[in-house]
Design a protein around this motif. Structure first.
Motif, PDB file in Angstrom:
ATOM      1  N   MET A  15      30.239  50.329  37.536  1.00 25.61           N
ATOM      2  CA  MET A  15      31.616  49.994  37.833  1.00 25.61           C
ATOM      3  C   MET A  15      31.957  48.661  37.205  1.00 25.61           C
ATOM      4  SD  MET A  15      33.411  51.991  40.177  1.00 25.61           S
ATOM      5  CE  MET A  15      33.345  53.221  38.917  1.00 25.61           C
ATOM      6  N   GLY A  16      33.223  48.388  37.159  1.00 28.53           N
ATOM      7  CA  GLY A  16      33.662  47.158  36.545  1.00 28.53           C
ATOM      8  C   GLY A  16      33.555  45.975  37.475  1.00 28.53           C
ATOM      9  N   VAL A  17      33.578  44.826  36.874  1.00 26.94           N
ATOM     10  CA  VAL A  17      33.501  43.583  37.637  1.00 26.94           C
ATOM     11  C   VAL A  17      34.696  43.466  38.569  1.00 26.94           C
ATOM     12  CG1 VAL A  17      33.505  41.076  37.450  1.00 26.94           C
ATOM     13  CG2 VAL A  17      32.156  42.430  35.852  1.00 26.94           C
ATOM     14  N   GLY A  18      35.856  43.943  38.127  1.00 28.11           N
ATOM     15  CA  GLY A  18      37.063  43.890  38.952  1.00 28.11           C
ATOM     16  C   GLY A  18      36.892  44.659  40.246  1.00 28.11           C
ATOM     17  N   ASP A  19      36.267  45.839  40.158  1.00 22.32           N
ATOM     18  CA  ASP A  19      36.024  46.627  41.358  1.00 22.32           C
ATOM     19  C   ASP A  19      35.063  45.910  42.286  1.00 22.32           C
ATOM     20  OD1 ASP A  19      37.709  48.726  40.660  1.00 22.32           O
ATOM     21  OD2 ASP A  19      36.117  49.848  39.658  1.00 22.32           O
ATOM     22  N   ASP A  20      34.023  45.331  41.718  1.00 26.41           N
ATOM     23  CA  ASP A  20      33.048  44.592  42.520  1.00 26.41           C
ATOM     24  C   ASP A  20      33.732  43.465  43.287  1.00 26.41           C
ATOM     25  OD1 ASP A  20      31.018  46.202  41.552  1.00 26.41           O
ATOM     26  OD2 ASP A  20      30.343  44.742  40.056  1.00 26.41           O
ATOM     27  N   MET A  21      34.611  42.764  42.590  1.00 25.38           N
ATOM     28  CA  MET A  21      35.306  41.637  43.222  1.00 25.38           C
ATOM     29  C   MET A  21      36.262  42.116  44.316  1.00 25.38           C
ATOM     30  SD  MET A  21      35.954  39.236  39.879  1.00 25.38           S
ATOM     31  CE  MET A  21      37.089  38.172  40.718  1.00 25.38           C
ATOM     32  N   LYS A  22      36.942  43.249  44.076  1.00 24.16           N
ATOM     33  CA  LYS A  22      37.861  43.783  45.081  1.00 24.16           C
ATOM     34  C   LYS A  22      37.108  44.179  46.348  1.00 24.16           C
ATOM     35  CE  LYS A  22      40.019  47.067  42.901  1.00 24.16           C
ATOM     36  NZ  LYS A  22      40.954  48.095  42.422  1.00 24.16           N
ATOM     37  N   HIS A  23      35.942  44.797  46.169  1.00 22.63           N
ATOM     38  CA  HIS A  23      35.168  45.244  47.317  1.00 22.63           C
ATOM     39  C   HIS A  23      34.607  44.052  48.101  1.00 22.63           C
ATOM     40  CE1 HIS A  23      35.889  49.083  45.670  1.00 22.63           C
ATOM     41  NE2 HIS A  23      34.864  49.115  44.826  1.00 22.63           N
ATOM     42  N   LYS A  24      34.157  43.040  47.382  1.00 26.68           N
ATOM     43  CA  LYS A  24      33.653  41.836  48.041  1.00 26.68           C
ATOM     44  C   LYS A  24      34.794  41.125  48.759  1.00 26.68           C
ATOM     45  CE  LYS A  24      30.460  38.931  49.132  1.00 26.68           C
ATOM     46  NZ  LYS A  24      29.388  39.323  50.049  1.00 26.68           N
ATOM     47  N   ALA A  25      35.980  41.110  48.142  1.00 28.09           N
ATOM     48  CA  ALA A  25      37.149  40.483  48.776  1.00 28.09           C
ATOM     49  C   ALA A  25      37.514  41.202  50.062  1.00 28.09           C
ATOM     50  CB  ALA A  25      38.327  40.474  47.813  1.00 28.09           C
ATOM     51  N   GLU A  26      37.392  42.529  50.054  1.00 27.43           N
ATOM     52  CA  GLU A  26      37.682  43.299  51.265  1.00 27.43           C
ATOM     53  C   GLU A  26      36.692  42.930  52.378  1.00 27.43           C
ATOM     54  OE1 GLU A  26      38.780  47.855  52.528  1.00 27.43           O
ATOM     55  OE2 GLU A  26      37.649  47.557  50.690  1.00 27.43           O
ATOM     56  N   GLU A  27      35.440  42.778  52.004  1.00 30.42           N
ATOM     57  CA  GLU A  27      34.422  42.383  52.979  1.00 30.42           C
ATOM     58  C   GLU A  27      34.720  40.989  53.533  1.00 30.42           C
ATOM     59  OE1 GLU A  27      29.641  41.479  53.227  1.00 30.42           O
ATOM     60  OE2 GLU A  27      30.418  42.467  51.448  1.00 30.42           O
ATOM     61  N   LEU A  28      35.074  40.059  52.663  1.00 27.94           N
ATOM     62  CA  LEU A  28      35.379  38.692  53.105  1.00 27.94           C
ATOM     63  C   LEU A  28      36.629  38.646  53.968  1.00 27.94           C
ATOM     64  CD1 LEU A  28      34.559  36.765  49.815  1.00 27.94           C
ATOM     65  CD2 LEU A  28      33.203  36.831  51.922  1.00 27.94           C
ATOM     66  N   LYS A  29      37.620  39.471  53.630  1.00 29.20           N
ATOM     67  CA  LYS A  29      38.829  39.557  54.441  1.00 29.20           C
ATOM     68  C   LYS A  29      38.459  40.031  55.852  1.00 29.20           C
ATOM     69  CE  LYS A  29      41.612  43.083  54.215  1.00 29.20           C
ATOM     70  NZ  LYS A  29      42.551  44.130  53.793  1.00 29.20           N
ATOM     71  N   GLY A  30      37.539  40.975  55.923  1.00 25.05           N
ATOM     72  CA  GLY A  30      37.077  41.478  57.212  1.00 25.05           C
ATOM     73  C   GLY A  30      36.383  40.401  58.023  1.00 25.05           C
ATOM     74  N   GLN A  31      35.582  39.586  57.352  1.00 25.87           N
ATOM     75  CA  GLN A  31      34.907  38.495  58.052  1.00 25.87           C
ATOM     76  C   GLN A  31      35.923  37.507  58.616  1.00 25.87           C
ATOM     77  OE1 GLN A  31      32.156  36.867  55.189  1.00 25.87           O
ATOM     78  NE2 GLN A  31      30.711  38.550  55.433  1.00 25.87           N
ATOM     79  N   ALA A  32      36.973  37.232  57.844  1.00 22.63           N
ATOM     80  CA  ALA A  32      38.009  36.310  58.303  1.00 22.63           C
ATOM     81  C   ALA A  32      38.748  36.895  59.501  1.00 22.63           C
ATOM     82  CB  ALA A  32      38.989  36.012  57.174  1.00 22.63           C
ATOM     83  N   LYS A  33      39.115  38.170  59.408  1.00 20.91           N
ATOM     84  CA  LYS A  33      39.810  38.828  60.520  1.00 20.91           C
ATOM     85  C   LYS A  33      38.945  38.813  61.781  1.00 20.91           C
ATOM     86  CE  LYS A  33      42.931  42.281  58.556  1.00 20.91           C
ATOM     87  NZ  LYS A  33      43.171  43.734  58.448  1.00 20.91           N
ATOM     88  N   GLU A  34      37.669  39.102  61.609  1.00 19.82           N
ATOM     89  CA  GLU A  34      36.761  39.112  62.750  1.00 19.82           C
ATOM     90  C   GLU A  34      36.706  37.726  63.395  1.00 19.82           C
ATOM     91  OE1 GLU A  34      32.080  39.842  63.914  1.00 19.82           O
ATOM     92  OE2 GLU A  34      32.695  40.070  61.834  1.00 19.82           O
ATOM     93  N   GLY A  35      36.600  36.700  62.571  1.00 17.44           N
ATOM     94  CA  GLY A  35      36.537  35.330  63.087  1.00 17.44           C
ATOM     95  C   GLY A  35      37.804  34.933  63.808  1.00 17.44           C
ATOM     96  N   ILE A  36      38.948  35.274  63.237  1.00 15.49           N
ATOM     97  CA  ILE A  36      40.220  34.951  63.883  1.00 15.49           C
ATOM     98  C   ILE A  36      40.351  35.725  65.191  1.00 15.49           C
ATOM     99  CG2 ILE A  36      42.731  35.181  63.678  1.00 15.49           C
ATOM    100  CD1 ILE A  36      42.330  34.668  60.625  1.00 15.49           C
ATOM    101  N   GLY A  37      39.957  36.988  65.161  1.00 14.48           N
ATOM    102  CA  GLY A  37      40.006  37.805  66.378  1.00 14.48           C
ATOM    103  C   GLY A  37      39.145  37.231  67.484  1.00 14.48           C
TER     104      GLY A  37
END
Length: 58
Positions: free
Chosen positions: A1-23
């Protein structure tokens, strides 16, 4: 897969970590759960990409 996809998937994971922390910080169980789901989606997509890469690199 492309680097862009890798970054999007990692960003989704990091967004989840932020949401979890705020929650957790605000006592919002719904947001905390959304965070867990986002992290799982991101990790799952990353794992799927690694499997695809393993077969296409040969």
């Amino acid at each position: 897969m492309g680097v862009g996809d890798d970054m999007k998937h990692k960003a989704e994971e990091l967004k989840g970590q932020a949401k979890e922390g705020i929650g957790k910080a605000t006592g919002d169980k719904s947001m905390e759960t959304e965070g867990h789901v986002d992290q799982a989606k991101g990790k799952g997509k990353q794992a799927a990409d690694e499997v695809k890469d393993a077969f296409t690199d040969k």
